[in-house]
Enzyme design. Sequence first.
Site, PDB file in Angstrom:
ATOM      1  N   LYS A 180      17.904 -21.976  82.028  1.00  0.00           N
ATOM      2  CA  LYS A 180      18.293 -23.003  81.053  1.00  0.00           C
ATOM      3  C   LYS A 180      18.752 -24.240  81.805  1.00  0.00           C
ATOM      4  CE  LYS A 180      21.765 -24.712  78.880  1.00  0.00           C
ATOM      5  NZ  LYS A 180      21.224 -26.057  78.653  1.00  0.00           N
ATOM      6  N   GLY A 233      27.931 -26.514  87.546  1.00  0.00           N
ATOM      7  CA  GLY A 233      28.345 -27.497  86.548  1.00  0.00           C
ATOM      8  C   GLY A 233      29.840 -27.746  86.651  1.00  0.00           C
ATOM      9  N   SER A 234      30.444 -28.068  85.527  1.00  0.00           N
ATOM     10  CA  SER A 234      31.855 -28.453  85.567  1.00  0.00           C
ATOM     11  C   SER A 234      32.772 -27.241  85.738  1.00  0.00           C
ATOM     12  CB  SER A 234      32.228 -29.179  84.269  1.00  0.00           C
ATOM     13  OG  SER A 234      32.220 -28.260  83.192  1.00  0.00           O
ATOM     14  N   GLY A 238      32.494 -23.624  83.903  1.00  0.00           N
ATOM     15  CA  GLY A 238      32.405 -22.493  84.844  1.00  0.00           C
ATOM     16  C   GLY A 238      33.518 -21.488  84.603  1.00  0.00           C
ATOM     17  N   GLU A 255      29.188 -22.706  90.920  1.00  0.00           N
ATOM     18  CA  GLU A 255      29.420 -23.853  91.805  1.00  0.00           C
ATOM     19  C   GLU A 255      29.934 -24.985  90.940  1.00  0.00           C
ATOM     20  OE1 GLU A 255      29.463 -23.741  94.880  1.00  0.00           O
ATOM     21  OE2 GLU A 255      28.505 -21.797  95.101  1.00  0.00           O
ATOM     22  N   GLN A 336      28.236 -40.576  80.810  1.00  0.00           N
ATOM     23  CA  GLN A 336      28.679 -40.727  82.201  1.00  0.00           C
ATOM     24  C   GLN A 336      29.210 -42.128  82.452  1.00  0.00           C
ATOM     25  OE1 GLN A 336      29.066 -37.540  83.649  1.00  0.00           O
ATOM     26  NE2 GLN A 336      28.713 -38.903  85.372  1.00  0.00           N
ATOM     27  N   GLU A 390      37.774 -35.281  89.446  1.00  0.00           N
ATOM     28  CA  GLU A 390      36.392 -35.586  89.823  1.00  0.00           C
ATOM     29  C   GLU A 390      35.874 -36.692  88.902  1.00  0.00           C
ATOM     30  OE1 GLU A 390      33.285 -32.566  89.090  1.00  0.00           O
ATOM     31  OE2 GLU A 390      32.539 -33.085  91.093  1.00  0.00           O
TER      32      GLU A 390
HETATM   33  C1  UN1 Z   1      24.067 -31.952  97.938  1.00  0.00           C
HETATM   34  O1  UN1 Z   1      25.145 -32.300  98.370  1.00  0.00           O
HETATM   35  O2  UN1 Z   1      23.056 -32.461  98.379  1.00  0.00           O
HETATM   36  O3  UN1 Z   1      25.956 -30.205  91.808  1.00  0.00           O
HETATM   37  C2  UN1 Z   1      23.901 -30.903  96.948  1.00  0.00           C
HETATM   38  C3  UN1 Z   1      25.950 -30.628  92.946  1.00  0.00           C
HETATM   39  C4  UN1 Z   1      25.922 -29.620  94.067  1.00  0.00           C
HETATM   40  C5  UN1 Z   1      24.768 -29.801  94.947  1.00  0.00           C
HETATM   41  C6  UN1 Z   1      24.962 -30.911  95.917  1.00  0.00           C
HETATM   42  N1  UN1 Z   1      25.922 -28.282  93.516  1.00  0.00           N
HETATM   43  O4  UN1 Z   1      25.977 -31.813  93.170  1.00  0.00           O
END
Ligand code: UN1
Length: 499
Positions: A180, A233-234, A238, A255, A336, A390
Amino acid sequence: MSQQNQAQPHRNFIGGEWVESVSGETYRTINPARPKEIVGWFQASVPQDAESAIAAAAGAAPAWGRMPAPQRGALLYKALEVFGRRGGELARAITIEEGKPIADATGEVKRAMNILEYSAGEGRRLFGYTTPSELPDTAAYTFRRPLGVVSIITPWNFPVAIPVWKMAPALICGNAIVFKPASSTPFAATIIAEIFEEAGIPPGVFNLVTGPGGSIGNTLVDDPRVKAISFTGSTEIGTRIYARAAESLKKVQAELGGKNAAIVMNDADLDKAVPGIVQGAFGSTGQRCTATSRAIVERGIYGEFMDRLIEQTKALTVGDGIDPANDIAPLSSKAQLDAVREYIGIGTEEGAKLAFGGHALEGPEFEGGYYVEPTIFTDVPLDSRIAQEEIFGPVLTVFQADGIEDAVRISNSVQFGLSSSIYTRDLVQAHEYINTAETGMVHVNAPTLGGEVHLPFGGLKASGVGQREQGTEGFNFFSETITAYIDYSAGSRERSRFI
Ligand code: UN1
């Protein structure tokens, strides 16, 4: 057949067929450089579509999992070949839908190809280990078994590289996937599905379902046939996925956000540090979880660093990412743009000094695109929101530090822990930082960005949870380790049992 008429809505790819959502609804995506331009129409999927995709994956998983891994590898090599052929088209799809400069999009496609190549080769490794048994005439070893069905839920900022660096390891390990993509970037995802179809992926092994996460995300996490979820994602989403998946003890690889710092010590080579920080902060329009959003500069070099930083930031050109002359492209969406503008406002209110930029770019030449100038704040209070949260846009906050300990303290003062960097010629300082930075990745004399596909990628603290992506860790996430003990002694005999 895969080819979809551009005028027609793109479809989901489920069980080897291109199908419409049972909702009968579609939605459109737009080009953030010219919001009036529609990129395409896509299926607004509902839980029933996700369930069909999971059922197709569950049906296909056993045979795919039993196929010898080198044969799965051969299929990934074939996908790599098709990727190479369609690379230019994919890069363009990224730029017109996500917005990033075409050079960044081209680099992103190359990264996806690197992980495909790496994962395809892994079909001839996928090592377990053997070890002496404590019993006589007994073999003891481990091997990998696929998990079954895995959900791959990906963000809009890397619409090609992130999905592929999850799906390539998932597939080589023998799993069937339900993919997805972010609701705002389904176009590149559709091309990826076409590529795997053309490579000959067996029906049901690769399924694509488009639409908003709010509608189908829970099904992709909760369905008992799904064994693992890989999400980027965020931190907010997450955390919710991790908690939900815990109810049924599913594996999660998440991540999440970042607030990455680059430290510049007095002895740093500014010819490296300044361009590295400009690239880290403003490359990909700052919409990267590894973006450099903080520069921590030792006091003795601060003045010279700032002069050069501003001079090099001034030289950046902002405009449509499809024109290779532009360094900074639009933000990916109106949402954004609004969020970044809000943070710029908050920064000023919180007492930080706006040293460069700070404005949205709205003239007729910008055609309503979601542009903001590269922006630099100095004198930023450490506990302020722009120092801690962030921002996910081209906004850099700069701090001054008194020596390495102070720099480390500032670097570690945030909830995130993804990536970091230090510019110094001093090995002692570099190692002090490598050993104490609370981040999953540390760079010395290089930007906070990126990584190589055969090394683990991921963060500490609020930046992620679960096994790392990429490298051996990526294969570990997508496989179960089974331990086998084999008694091969001849005839029956008295054996001491292990405890
Ligand atoms: C990168 O630094 O080139 O969502 C990859 C993101 C990371 C991937 C970054 N999971 O930006």
